[in-house]
Design an enzyme around this catalytic site. Structure first.
Site, PDB file in Angstrom:
ATOM      1  N   ARG A  38       0.820  -1.226   0.000  1.00 48.83           N
ATOM      2  CA  ARG A  38       0.000   0.000   0.000  1.00 48.83           C
ATOM      3  C   ARG A  38       0.846   1.266   0.000  1.00 48.83           C
ATOM      4  O   ARG A  38       0.463   2.262   0.615  1.00 48.83           O
ATOM      5  CB  ARG A  38      -0.939   0.044   1.213  1.00 48.83           C
ATOM      6  CG  ARG A  38      -2.143  -0.870   1.125  1.00 48.83           C
ATOM      7  CD  ARG A  38      -3.249  -0.313   0.255  1.00 48.83           C
ATOM      8  NE  ARG A  38      -4.138  -1.390  -0.170  1.00 48.83           N
ATOM      9  CZ  ARG A  38      -5.220  -1.762   0.481  1.00 48.83           C
ATOM     10  NH1 ARG A  38      -5.582  -1.116   1.555  1.00 48.83           N
ATOM     11  NH2 ARG A  38      -5.945  -2.770   0.035  1.00 48.83           N
ATOM     12  N   ARG A  42      -3.636   6.227   0.884  1.00 51.13           N
ATOM     13  CA  ARG A  42      -4.219   7.437   1.470  1.00 51.13           C
ATOM     14  C   ARG A  42      -3.345   8.147   2.483  1.00 51.13           C
ATOM     15  O   ARG A  42      -3.662   9.257   2.898  1.00 51.13           O
ATOM     16  CB  ARG A  42      -5.576   7.085   2.098  1.00 51.13           C
ATOM     17  CG  ARG A  42      -6.638   6.803   1.067  1.00 51.13           C
ATOM     18  CD  ARG A  42      -7.852   6.147   1.670  1.00 51.13           C
ATOM     19  NE  ARG A  42      -7.540   4.797   2.095  1.00 51.13           N
ATOM     20  CZ  ARG A  42      -8.419   3.959   2.635  1.00 51.13           C
ATOM     21  NH1 ARG A  42      -9.657   4.348   2.855  1.00 51.13           N
ATOM     22  NH2 ARG A  42      -8.053   2.741   2.968  1.00 51.13           N
ATOM     23  N   ARG A  51      -7.309  11.335  -5.787  1.00 47.84           N
ATOM     24  CA  ARG A  51      -8.448  10.408  -5.757  1.00 47.84           C
ATOM     25  C   ARG A  51      -9.766  11.117  -5.402  1.00 47.84           C
ATOM     26  O   ARG A  51     -10.847  10.567  -5.645  1.00 47.84           O
ATOM     27  CB  ARG A  51      -8.195   9.297  -4.720  1.00 47.84           C
ATOM     28  CG  ARG A  51      -7.180   8.267  -5.137  1.00 47.84           C
ATOM     29  CD  ARG A  51      -7.800   6.994  -5.691  1.00 47.84           C
ATOM     30  NE  ARG A  51      -8.820   6.450  -4.813  1.00 47.84           N
ATOM     31  CZ  ARG A  51     -10.122   6.529  -5.017  1.00 47.84           C
ATOM     32  NH1 ARG A  51     -10.575   7.104  -6.097  1.00 47.84           N
ATOM     33  NH2 ARG A  51     -10.961   6.007  -4.157  1.00 47.84           N
ATOM     34  N   ASP A  87      -6.453  -3.262  -7.785  1.00 48.27           N
ATOM     35  CA  ASP A  87      -7.043  -3.910  -6.624  1.00 48.27           C
ATOM     36  C   ASP A  87      -7.249  -5.391  -6.916  1.00 48.27           C
ATOM     37  O   ASP A  87      -7.409  -5.782  -8.075  1.00 48.27           O
ATOM     38  CB  ASP A  87      -8.384  -3.281  -6.254  1.00 48.27           C
ATOM     39  CG  ASP A  87      -8.726  -3.573  -4.803  1.00 48.27           C
ATOM     40  OD1 ASP A  87      -8.205  -2.878  -3.914  1.00 48.27           O
ATOM     41  OD2 ASP A  87      -9.466  -4.543  -4.555  1.00 48.27           O
ATOM     42  N   TYR A 165     -14.131 -12.978  -0.299  1.00 43.13           N
ATOM     43  CA  TYR A 165     -14.824 -11.708  -0.610  1.00 43.13           C
ATOM     44  C   TYR A 165     -16.110 -11.949  -1.378  1.00 43.13           C
ATOM     45  O   TYR A 165     -17.132 -11.301  -1.130  1.00 43.13           O
ATOM     46  CB  TYR A 165     -13.919 -10.781  -1.428  1.00 43.13           C
ATOM     47  CG  TYR A 165     -13.067  -9.880  -0.569  1.00 43.13           C
ATOM     48  CD1 TYR A 165     -13.637  -8.844   0.167  1.00 43.13           C
ATOM     49  CD2 TYR A 165     -11.694 -10.048  -0.483  1.00 43.13           C
ATOM     50  CE1 TYR A 165     -12.875  -8.014   0.959  1.00 43.13           C
ATOM     51  CE2 TYR A 165     -10.915  -9.221   0.310  1.00 43.13           C
ATOM     52  CZ  TYR A 165     -11.513  -8.208   1.039  1.00 43.13           C
ATOM     53  OH  TYR A 165     -10.755  -7.393   1.835  1.00 43.13           O
TER      54      TYR A 165
HETATM   55  C1  CP3 Z   1      -7.539  -7.413   0.635  1.00 43.70           C
HETATM   56  C2  CP3 Z   1      -7.061  -6.519  -0.488  1.00 43.70           C
HETATM   57  C3  CP3 Z   1      -7.829  -5.553  -1.199  1.00 43.70           C
HETATM   58  N1  CP3 Z   1      -6.976  -4.968  -2.117  1.00 43.70           N
HETATM   59  C4  CP3 Z   1      -5.720  -5.496  -2.015  1.00 43.70           C
HETATM   60  C5  CP3 Z   1      -5.764  -6.503  -1.029  1.00 43.70           C
HETATM   61  C6  CP3 Z   1      -4.595  -7.400  -0.678  1.00 43.70           C
HETATM   62  C7  CP3 Z   1      -3.652  -6.749   0.249  1.00 43.70           C
HETATM   63  C8  CP3 Z   1      -4.162  -6.649   1.648  1.00 43.70           C
HETATM   64  O1  CP3 Z   1      -4.303  -7.687   2.298  1.00 43.70           O
HETATM   65  O2  CP3 Z   1      -4.431  -5.510   2.071  1.00 43.70           O
HETATM   66  C9  CP3 Z   1      -4.535  -5.197  -2.827  1.00 43.70           C
HETATM   67  C10 CP3 Z   1      -4.235  -3.805  -3.193  1.00 43.70           C
HETATM   68  N2  CP3 Z   1      -5.073  -2.712  -3.172  1.00 43.70           N
HETATM   69  C11 CP3 Z   1      -4.410  -1.620  -3.615  1.00 43.70           C
HETATM   70  C12 CP3 Z   1      -3.102  -2.028  -4.006  1.00 43.70           C
HETATM   71  C13 CP3 Z   1      -2.188  -1.071  -4.737  1.00 43.70           C
HETATM   72  C14 CP3 Z   1      -0.793  -1.129  -4.685  1.00 43.70           C
HETATM   73  C15 CP3 Z   1      -0.134  -0.756  -3.364  1.00 43.70           C
HETATM   74  O3  CP3 Z   1       0.027  -1.660  -2.523  1.00 43.70           O
HETATM   75  O4  CP3 Z   1       0.266   0.408  -3.228  1.00 43.70           O
HETATM   76  C16 CP3 Z   1      -2.976  -3.377  -3.701  1.00 43.70           C
HETATM   77  C17 CP3 Z   1      -1.764  -4.289  -3.849  1.00 43.70           C
HETATM   78  C18 CP3 Z   1      -4.926  -0.237  -3.731  1.00 43.70           C
HETATM   79  C19 CP3 Z   1      -6.013   0.154  -2.812  1.00 43.70           C
HETATM   80  N3  CP3 Z   1      -7.167  -0.526  -2.557  1.00 43.70           N
HETATM   81  C20 CP3 Z   1      -7.938   0.191  -1.706  1.00 43.70           C
HETATM   82  C21 CP3 Z   1      -7.271   1.397  -1.360  1.00 43.70           C
HETATM   83  C22 CP3 Z   1      -7.799   2.506  -0.444  1.00 43.70           C
HETATM   84  C23 CP3 Z   1      -9.058   3.138  -0.912  1.00 43.70           C
HETATM   85  C24 CP3 Z   1      -8.954   4.353  -1.793  1.00 43.70           C
HETATM   86  O5  CP3 Z   1      -7.930   4.624  -2.436  1.00 43.70           O
HETATM   87  O6  CP3 Z   1      -9.937   5.077  -1.875  1.00 43.70           O
HETATM   88  C25 CP3 Z   1      -6.059   1.384  -2.062  1.00 43.70           C
HETATM   89  C26 CP3 Z   1      -5.002   2.442  -2.072  1.00 43.70           C
HETATM   90  C27 CP3 Z   1      -9.272  -0.219  -1.242  1.00 43.70           C
HETATM   91  C28 CP3 Z   1      -9.361  -1.590  -0.693  1.00 43.70           C
HETATM   92  N4  CP3 Z   1      -9.300  -2.745  -1.429  1.00 43.70           N
HETATM   93  C29 CP3 Z   1      -9.411  -3.830  -0.580  1.00 43.70           C
HETATM   94  C30 CP3 Z   1      -9.571  -3.331   0.742  1.00 43.70           C
HETATM   95  C31 CP3 Z   1      -9.748  -4.176   1.969  1.00 43.70           C
HETATM   96  C32 CP3 Z   1      -9.530  -1.926   0.658  1.00 43.70           C
HETATM   97  C33 CP3 Z   1      -9.594  -0.934   1.803  1.00 43.70           C
HETATM   98  C34 CP3 Z   1     -10.929  -0.385   2.024  1.00 43.70           C
HETATM   99  C35 CP3 Z   1     -10.889   0.734   3.061  1.00 43.70           C
HETATM  100  O7  CP3 Z   1      -9.991   0.781   3.896  1.00 43.70           O
HETATM  101  O8  CP3 Z   1     -11.786   1.583   2.959  1.00 43.70           O
HETATM  102  C36 CP3 Z   1      -9.279  -5.224  -1.019  1.00 43.70           C
END
Ligand code: CP3
Length: 367
Positions: A38, A42, A51, A87, A165
């Protein structure tokens, strides 16, 4: 059409920093390479600004936006790898499911899978170029725009994590709906896991063809399985993915390191180190020395500082990093956090983490 849309997955700029790729293969490096899960996220004000007001998955579908978000953290910190902004849930979408990112709640499936009959609603054969071509375009564009600064990592969710999921319909503490399938509908579970595996293999091969230089498989929900269920419903598919991707790549003379990250799956560490992945990613619940012992030098390791250690003052972060490096050793090791960065983390402390890895590892290498 914009000029960038015409960039092809060839004639990429020459790679200048290969420390991450060398560490994946267990080769010597001048310093321990470091990146953060990540790292595009954010905690960065420029990420929040970019974003703002845009739908999450719309952003994922824009190659130019994904490229910009991937590059943002590299403008601030000397990370040794980039990971493409995307994602894991784009795969359920490609299979025909609706997924929304709801602010304050996270990913949400309005119509999750409930019973085995629902598998009939999924796309039986997914054309990854058609459904996920936008990710491939983002990778190609980003690889060009990185100008060879560092390698670009592609990624996917693992079958069990995606299945969880698709059945839970979002985040969950117990994963009891998804685990209910494992105990009540084992055949349908295997059918779904197999369908996901097939799409994932094609998806990863497409990412490599588009320019990804390493691949990480996220089994984020390994921790809610016990060792027996892990052996049956996670590990075989993780192995299948690595074997199939590698076999295909070998045919075209390519070798792309693969990382498996099974969060909280320490019971599976020995098995994971013998599953055709070059690198095993670790969460913070494992002690570096015992992880080395249990994997017997068969693989490189990645991880595993508690992300919350970034709330500590910089001097303390530096001490924690030093201990971590001494535990893992500097060879066949990629420093990272044990999971992703949280939105309230201070970018300055992320910088302190990266600097501590580079400084202490150079020092240890010269001892
Ligand atoms: C489980 C999972 C997801 N997504 C991902 C996983 C596996 C890694 C882990 O175990 O965390 C993988 C992921 N998601 C994202 C990346 C981008 C690359 C990086 O790591 O920088 C990666 C590698 C961007 C993202 N994916 C997400 C964000 C944040 C939301 C946003 O940008 O608005 C980012 C930067 C959203 C996301 N997507 C997911 C979740 C649980 C969330 C968070 C929701 C929240 O907290 O509100 C599903």
């Amino acid at each position: 059409m914009e000029k960038d849309d015409l960039l092809l997955p060839k004639d990429f700029p020459k790679l200048k920093n290969d420390a991450f790729l060398r560490a994946c293969q267990g080769q010597e490096t001048p310093h321990v390479p470091v990146w953060c899960m990540r790292q595009a996220g954010r905690y960065l004000p420029e990420f929040r600004e970019f974003r703002a007001g845009k739908d999450f998955f719309e952003t994922c579908r824009s190659p130019a936006a994904c490229c910009e978000l991937t590059l943002q953290p590299l403008r601030r910190f000397p990370f040794d790898a980039a990971i493409i902004f995307s994602d894991i849930l784009v795969i359920p979408q490609a299979m025909g499911m609706d997924v929304q990112m709801v602010a304050g709640k996270g990913p949400t499936f309005p119509e999750p899978l409930k019973e085995p009959e629902d598998l009939l609603l999924l796309q039986p054969k997914v054309d990854v170029n058609k459904e996920l071509g936008y990710v491939f375009k983002a990778i190609t564009l980003t690889r060009h725009k990185l100008e060879g600064k560092v390698p670009l990592i592609g990624f996917t969710g693992a079958p069990w994590t995606l299945m969880a999921y698709m059945i839970e319909g979002g985040g969950s503490t117990t994963h009891s709906k998804a685990k209910r399938w494992l105990y009540r509908h084992p055949e349908a579970s295997h059918k779904l896991l197999k369908m996901l595996t097939d799409v994932i293999v094609e998806y990863l091969l497409g990412q490599v063809a588009a320019g990804a230089q390493a691949l990480q498989v996220f089994e984020s929900h390994a921790g809610c399985l016990g060792p027996v269920e892990f052996q049956e419903f996670s590990l075989p598919y993780l192995r299948d993915i690595a074997r199939k991707v590698k076999d295909q790549l070998k045919e075209s003379g390519q070798n792309v390191p693969m990382i498996v990250f099974a969060k909280d799956g320490h019971y599976g560490l020995e098995d994971l180190s013998q599953s055709h992945y070059e690198v095993v990613g670790l969460d913070w619940t494992i002690d570096p020395c015992s992880a080395r012992e249990r994997t017997g030098g068969k693989v490189s390791l990645q991880g595993n500082m508690d992300p919350c250690a970034l709330y500590a003052p910089k001097e303390r972060i530096s001490e924690i990093v030093k201990k971590m490096l001494e535990g893992f050793g500097t060879r066949g090791y990629i420093a990272n956090l044990g999971h992703g960065l949280y939105p309230d983390m201070d970018p300055e402390n992320v910088g302190a983490f990266v600097e501590a890895v580079h400084t202490h590892s150079r020092h240890l290498n010269h001892k």
